[in-house]
Design a protein around this motif. Structure first.
Motif, PDB file in Angstrom:
ATOM      1  N   ILE A  53     -13.311  -5.217  -1.173  1.00  0.00           N
ATOM      2  CA  ILE A  53     -12.940  -4.309  -2.238  1.00  0.00           C
ATOM      3  C   ILE A  53     -11.427  -4.156  -2.263  1.00  0.00           C
ATOM      4  O   ILE A  53     -10.764  -4.265  -1.238  1.00  0.00           O
ATOM      5  N   MET A  54     -10.875  -3.961  -3.465  1.00  0.00           N
ATOM      6  CA  MET A  54      -9.434  -3.820  -3.600  1.00  0.00           C
ATOM      7  C   MET A  54      -9.112  -2.607  -4.466  1.00  0.00           C
ATOM      8  O   MET A  54      -9.972  -2.074  -5.169  1.00  0.00           O
ATOM      9  N   ASN A  55      -7.872  -2.185  -4.385  1.00  0.00           N
ATOM     10  CA  ASN A  55      -7.411  -1.027  -5.155  1.00  0.00           C
ATOM     11  C   ASN A  55      -6.641  -1.510  -6.368  1.00  0.00           C
ATOM     12  O   ASN A  55      -5.583  -2.107  -6.250  1.00  0.00           O
ATOM     13  N   LEU A  56      -7.224  -1.287  -7.531  1.00  0.00           N
ATOM     14  CA  LEU A  56      -6.509  -1.641  -8.751  1.00  0.00           C
ATOM     15  C   LEU A  56      -6.064  -0.347  -9.416  1.00  0.00           C
ATOM     16  O   LEU A  56      -6.836   0.289 -10.120  1.00  0.00           O
ATOM     17  N   ARG A  57      -4.867   0.054  -9.157  1.00  0.00           N
ATOM     18  CA  ARG A  57      -4.296   1.291  -9.710  1.00  0.00           C
ATOM     19  C   ARG A  57      -5.278   2.467  -9.650  1.00  0.00           C
ATOM     20  O   ARG A  57      -5.617   3.076 -10.657  1.00  0.00           O
ATOM     21  N   GLY A  58      -5.761   2.719  -8.449  1.00  0.00           N
ATOM     22  CA  GLY A  58      -6.595   3.893  -8.264  1.00  0.00           C
ATOM     23  C   GLY A  58      -8.075   3.648  -8.464  1.00  0.00           C
ATOM     24  O   GLY A  58      -8.893   4.521  -8.215  1.00  0.00           O
TER      25      GLY A  58
ATOM     26  N   LEU B 200     -14.076  15.548 -19.438  1.00  0.00           N
ATOM     27  CA  LEU B 200     -14.086  15.226 -18.014  1.00  0.00           C
ATOM     28  C   LEU B 200     -13.454  13.854 -17.778  1.00  0.00           C
ATOM     29  O   LEU B 200     -12.795  13.632 -16.761  1.00  0.00           O
ATOM     30  N   ALA B 201     -13.646  12.964 -18.730  1.00  0.00           N
ATOM     31  CA  ALA B 201     -13.107  11.610 -18.576  1.00  0.00           C
ATOM     32  C   ALA B 201     -11.583  11.648 -18.470  1.00  0.00           C
ATOM     33  O   ALA B 201     -10.982  10.955 -17.648  1.00  0.00           O
ATOM     34  N   ARG B 202     -10.964  12.499 -19.309  1.00  0.00           N
ATOM     35  CA  ARG B 202      -9.503  12.604 -19.262  1.00  0.00           C
ATOM     36  C   ARG B 202      -9.045  13.196 -17.947  1.00  0.00           C
ATOM     37  O   ARG B 202      -8.037  12.801 -17.380  1.00  0.00           O
ATOM     38  N   LEU B 203      -9.832  14.167 -17.489  1.00  0.00           N
ATOM     39  CA  LEU B 203      -9.522  14.815 -16.225  1.00  0.00           C
ATOM     40  C   LEU B 203      -9.568  13.797 -15.096  1.00  0.00           C
ATOM     41  O   LEU B 203      -8.725  13.784 -14.203  1.00  0.00           O
ATOM     42  N   GLU B 204     -10.576  12.950 -15.147  1.00  0.00           N
ATOM     43  CA  GLU B 204     -10.742  11.971 -14.088  1.00  0.00           C
ATOM     44  C   GLU B 204      -9.587  10.971 -14.094  1.00  0.00           C
ATOM     45  O   GLU B 204      -9.117  10.546 -13.033  1.00  0.00           O
ATOM     46  N   LYS B 205      -9.136  10.623 -15.289  1.00  0.00           N
ATOM     47  CA  LYS B 205      -7.984   9.731 -15.404  1.00  0.00           C
ATOM     48  C   LYS B 205      -6.783  10.361 -14.734  1.00  0.00           C
ATOM     49  O   LYS B 205      -6.047   9.715 -14.003  1.00  0.00           O
ATOM     50  N   LEU B 206      -6.607  11.656 -15.028  1.00  0.00           N
ATOM     51  CA  LEU B 206      -5.485  12.382 -14.441  1.00  0.00           C
ATOM     52  C   LEU B 206      -5.577  12.348 -12.919  1.00  0.00           C
ATOM     53  O   LEU B 206      -4.599  12.036 -12.227  1.00  0.00           O
ATOM     54  N   ILE B 207      -6.769  12.626 -12.409  1.00  0.00           N
ATOM     55  CA  ILE B 207      -6.949  12.672 -10.959  1.00  0.00           C
ATOM     56  C   ILE B 207      -6.658  11.302 -10.347  1.00  0.00           C
ATOM     57  O   ILE B 207      -6.025  11.192  -9.304  1.00  0.00           O
ATOM     58  N   ASN B 208      -7.109  10.261 -11.038  1.00  0.00           N
ATOM     59  CA  ASN B 208      -6.831   8.898 -10.596  1.00  0.00           C
ATOM     60  C   ASN B 208      -5.338   8.634 -10.491  1.00  0.00           C
ATOM     61  O   ASN B 208      -4.842   8.132  -9.494  1.00  0.00           O
ATOM     62  N   SER B 209      -4.638   9.016 -11.559  1.00  0.00           N
ATOM     63  CA  SER B 209      -3.202   8.756 -11.591  1.00  0.00           C
ATOM     64  C   SER B 209      -2.477   9.565 -10.536  1.00  0.00           C
ATOM     65  O   SER B 209      -1.544   9.075  -9.902  1.00  0.00           O
ATOM     66  N   VAL B 537     -10.344  11.007  -1.576  1.00  0.00           N
ATOM     67  CA  VAL B 537     -11.007  11.049  -2.868  1.00  0.00           C
ATOM     68  C   VAL B 537     -12.043   9.928  -2.862  1.00  0.00           C
ATOM     69  O   VAL B 537     -11.719   8.786  -2.576  1.00  0.00           O
ATOM     70  N   ILE B 538     -13.269  10.286  -3.144  1.00  0.00           N
ATOM     71  CA  ILE B 538     -14.317   9.263  -3.131  1.00  0.00           C
ATOM     72  C   ILE B 538     -14.220   8.426  -4.397  1.00  0.00           C
ATOM     73  O   ILE B 538     -14.175   8.944  -5.513  1.00  0.00           O
ATOM     74  N   LYS B 539     -14.152   7.121  -4.206  1.00  0.00           N
ATOM     75  CA  LYS B 539     -14.112   6.211  -5.353  1.00  0.00           C
ATOM     76  C   LYS B 539     -15.422   5.452  -5.372  1.00  0.00           C
ATOM     77  O   LYS B 539     -15.857   4.935  -4.346  1.00  0.00           O
ATOM     78  N   GLU B 540     -15.988   5.404  -6.527  1.00  0.00           N
ATOM     79  CA  GLU B 540     -17.212   4.630  -6.648  1.00  0.00           C
ATOM     80  C   GLU B 540     -16.899   3.154  -6.478  1.00  0.00           C
ATOM     81  O   GLU B 540     -15.839   2.683  -6.860  1.00  0.00           O
ATOM     82  N   GLY B 553     -19.472   5.033  -0.416  1.00  0.00           N
ATOM     83  CA  GLY B 553     -18.405   4.924  -1.394  1.00  0.00           C
ATOM     84  C   GLY B 553     -17.188   4.347  -0.716  1.00  0.00           C
ATOM     85  O   GLY B 553     -17.269   3.804   0.389  1.00  0.00           O
ATOM     86  N   SER B 554     -16.033   4.476  -1.377  1.00  0.00           N
ATOM     87  CA  SER B 554     -14.827   4.000  -0.747  1.00  0.00           C
ATOM     88  C   SER B 554     -13.737   5.026  -0.982  1.00  0.00           C
ATOM     89  O   SER B 554     -13.890   5.931  -1.798  1.00  0.00           O
ATOM     90  N   ALA B 555     -12.671   4.901  -0.254  1.00  0.00           N
ATOM     91  CA  ALA B 555     -11.561   5.829  -0.408  1.00  0.00           C
ATOM     92  C   ALA B 555     -10.280   5.026  -0.283  1.00  0.00           C
ATOM     93  O   ALA B 555     -10.235   4.041   0.457  1.00  0.00           O
TER      94      ALA B 555
END
Lengths: 165, 580
Positions: A53-58, B200-209, B537-540, B553-555
């Protein structure tokens, strides 16, 4: 040919790339971006072509080696690239030897794949394109990767018990 | 219809949903306190608002209906119609009708809805009342109700409850009254705090960034350490603080209070108990407890089910209760609080409790258990979570066909939560739903193994220790065993668990043992090193590998590389099987 001329602008475009010394192409619309091979984290209990797995801009996305998947020997050059594809809304990274060009083929130059007796599944090849004596195979990525991979991953998850013991 | 008009209409529908939810709370509050003048004013204002804006954006059907509705409310407000249980019922039916209109219109902006039947009902209700205008003070009488519809015995009872709510026998109901009232008041008080809706989608984008920002900031700080520019380093230090703050804020954006979900339950209890001919009061507390939006959305259905179950299977019928010397009216308590980093929601009834022996007998009868089986009490009680198990003899409309509890359990477990049952025969049952505060962030322990980093949820790790040589015993039949303060824990090596072929086993005393006591039997896992603890932060992960159960998941770690979050319990499962 006359038909193809009319539909010039509507023709589907493809991104071609090398796998070893062979050339393949995928629909350009499925390609999100092309990046250099990043650092990735391997995932245990996955097939060998599943690099990790890789990180693509978050965003965490899976990365797979298409060469290993299709059983093609990697080329001599080390200039690997990763094509980030959009498959049914999910992103996946596909490692190839090098990205070549965007093709805009005439429909007449594209033919169905020849009926060849083979014990390898070839249903992921959607067409064959001949260009200046070169042969380029069109791939259906989701068929060549994801669907089958689900099964493969599931299988390796099931058989891991004896391996782990 | 042009875009502008469409936008207006959609905006109205959003607003209407909110107004209707508020109105419902007000109706229920009014029921427990019929003399509440300010509440009536508020309801009237809400209805008036709805009428005005629906007409303004061109929803004629809603406009016409709300107009009638408003005239009816006006009579209630002026005291021409007394507030009674059946009036409240009618108001609630109207509220539901408007809500269904709004929902239909959300799907199709040009939909037409016929509400003549309900309008006639309102009409006859208000016509009938005018005749009784001479008795405006008879709130405590049930005379007026005959003009609406024959009040069911429960409704008369309910009214009695309301009127005689100073009777000490039904103390729980009195307690509940101020709570019910408090909620809408609190809403009103917090209204000046301006709100906007964000998807929520916009919020998630924000959290990602923001997550990316934090990583880049870390990299920048490391770079600056090799530089001598004082100002640069100071600025980066400052920026680090701001970044941390931005991250905290962006994470907190996903948290919402339980209030609305709890408010919904008032209605569920009212309807359910009415349908069953029981008297049940709902007491809520801790409704300002916050949790993640995603968790909240998924907890609502299981909670409704638990509440209904408490009313149906938990609380006994009034006769039974009286014969047992309990107050006639049952109480269901809904309580939420934080406990050791988790959210606990309790659904507690003062009903008959669960009879383990009865359950066992039932299970044998159903063929779930072998005849003659005797289960320990606690295990017997857990039979209610068995698929296809219904403890009530007849299928009821309310709690369904016994397909419920196992679904409740599955749903809650899907949220990384668990359900606990405590029951005392004759005194009641408590269901405890224990949930993580958020699905998005966990406290993780970062461990290293063979050069790879993994995250283990901190909540799963009970302790970590460096075992001495004499603490680890190797047995051929059972694998390795860790002797820990009189306990013998099975010991696994993360290496082996992950399927690595090991050239040479490292000595156990050069590694670190993590003791996992999260669920099921405790065990210990040896890892090379523990790098630290951090919030991740848990990433799917992609679909391709989602069926790897041991990977929850992954982090993305500090250096931007992803790491796998390990579900130790799942990872050792095959190893356990292998050893058995």
């Amino acid at each position: 040919m006359s038909h193809a001329k009319n539909a010039n602008s509507n023709r589907e475009r493809f991104l071609s790339f090398s796998l070893g010394c062979e050339e393949y192409a995928v629909p350009l619309l499925a390609v999100r971006e092309v990046i250099a091979l990043p650092e990735y984290t391997p995932v245990p209990y996955t097939p060998s072509y599943f690099l990790g797995i890789m990180n693509l801009r978050g965003q965490v996305i899976s990365i797979m080696d298409l060469r290993q998947k299709l059983g093609i020997k990697p080329g001599a050059n080390t200039e690997t690239a990763v094509i980030i594809c959009d498959l049914n809304g999910a992103s996946i990274g596909v490692v190839v030897d090098s990205v070549n060009t965007v093709l805009n083929p005439d429909a007449a130059d594209v033919s169905d794949k020849p009926e060849i007796q083979s014990n390898r599944p070839t249903d992921y090849i959607t067409g064959v394109y001949r260009k200046d004596k070169k042969l380029i195979l069109f791939l259906d990525l989701s068929r060549s990767l994801s669907l089958e991979d689900h099964a493969a991953v599931r299988k390796s998850a099931e058989v891991r018990a004896p391996k782990a013991a | 219809m042009d875009d502008f008009e469409k936008e207006l209409k959609l905006g109205f529908l959003e607003e209407a949903s909110q107004l209707l939810a508020d109105a419902e709370q007000c109706f229920l509050a009014l029921e427990s306190n019929p003399q509440d003048g300010p509440m009536l004013d508020k309801i009237f204002r809400l209805a008036h608002n709805l009428k005005g804006s629906s007409k303004a954006v061109g929803f004629e059907d809603i406009g016409v209906f709300t107009h009638r509705f408003e005239s009816f409310l006006l009579k209630v407000k002026n005291g021409e119609i007394a507030v009674s249980s059946s009036v409240i019922s009618l108001l609630l039916v109207c509220n539901d009708h408007i809500r269904s209109m709004v929902d239909t219109l959300k799907g199709d902006l040009d939909a037409r809805i016929d509400s003549s039947a309900l309008m006639e009902r309102i009409e006859s209700a208000s016509q009938g009342e005018i005749a009784h205008e001479t008795a405006p003070e008879t709130v405590h009488e049930t005379v007026e109700e005959e003009n609406f519809e024959a009040p069911t015995p429960e409704e008369v009872e309910l009214l009695r409850l309301v009127n005689h709510s100073f009777d000490h026998e039904i103390a729980p109901v009195i307690e509940s009254a101020p709570i019910v009232k408090a909620a809408p008041v609190a809403t009103a008080a917090s209204a000046p705090e301006e709100l906007i809706r964000v998807s929520l989608a916009r919020l998630e984008k924000l959290i990602n960034s923001v997550g990316e920002l934090v990583i880049l900031q870390t990299v920048l700080r490391e770079q600056s350490l090799s530089s001598n520019a004082h100002l640069l380093r100071k600025t980066i230090h400052q920026m680090g603080k701001v970044t941390k703050e931005v991250q905290d804020i962006s994470m907190s954006l996903r948290m919402v209070p339980l209030r609305q979900t709890f408010q919904k339950m008032q209605r569920i209890v009212r309807d359910t108990s009415g349908m069953l001919g029981k008297k049940v009061g709902l007491l809520t507390s801790g409704d300002d407890t916050e949790l993640d939006k995603t968790v909240l959305e998924n907890i609502s259905d299981p909670l409704v089910h638990l509440i209904r179950n408490a009313c149906d299977h938990g609380v006994e019928s009034p006769e039974t209760r009286l014969s047992k010397g309990k107050p006639e009216s049952g109480t269901v308590k809904l309580n939420a609080y934080h406990q050791s980093g988790k959210l606990v929601i309790e659904v507690k009834d003062d009903g008959g409790g669960i009879d383990g022996a009865k359950l066992t007998a039932k299970a044998i009868e159903k063929g779930i258990l072998k005849p003659g089986t005797v289960l320990p009490e606690q295990e017997a009680i857990h039979l209610i979570f068995h698929p296809g198990f219904s403890t009530k003899a007849q299928v009821t409309e309310v709690s369904g066909r016994g397909v419920g509890m196992d679904v409740v359990k599955t749903n809650i477990e899907a949220l990384q939560g668990e359900v606990q049952v405590e029951t005392v025969l004759g005194e009641g049952t408590t269901f405890k739903v224990i949930l993580p505060l958020t699905l998005a962030i966990i406290d993780g322990m970062v461990v290293q193994n063979e050069g790879c980093r993994f995250v283990v949820p901190l909540s799963h790790v009970h302790e970590t220790l460096k075992p001495g040589m004499e603490d680890v015993k190797h047995t051929t039949t059972m694998g390795e065993v860790l002797l820990l303060r009189g306990e013998n824990l099975p010991l696994y090596r993360l290496n082996t668990l992950l399927g690595h072929k090991q050239a040479a086993m490292k000595a156990a005393n050069q590694q670190i043992a993590m003791v996992i006591r999260y669920a099921g039997n405790p065990f210990a896992v040896l890892v090379d090193d523990i790098l630290g603890q951090q919030q991740v932060v848990i990433k799917e992960v992609g679909q391709e590998i989602q069926n790897l159960k041991w990977m929850s998941g992954s982090a993305i770690l500090g250096d931007g590389k992803p790491a796998i979050i390990i579900e130790m319990n799942e990872l050792v499962k095959p190893a356990k099987r292998g050893a058995a």
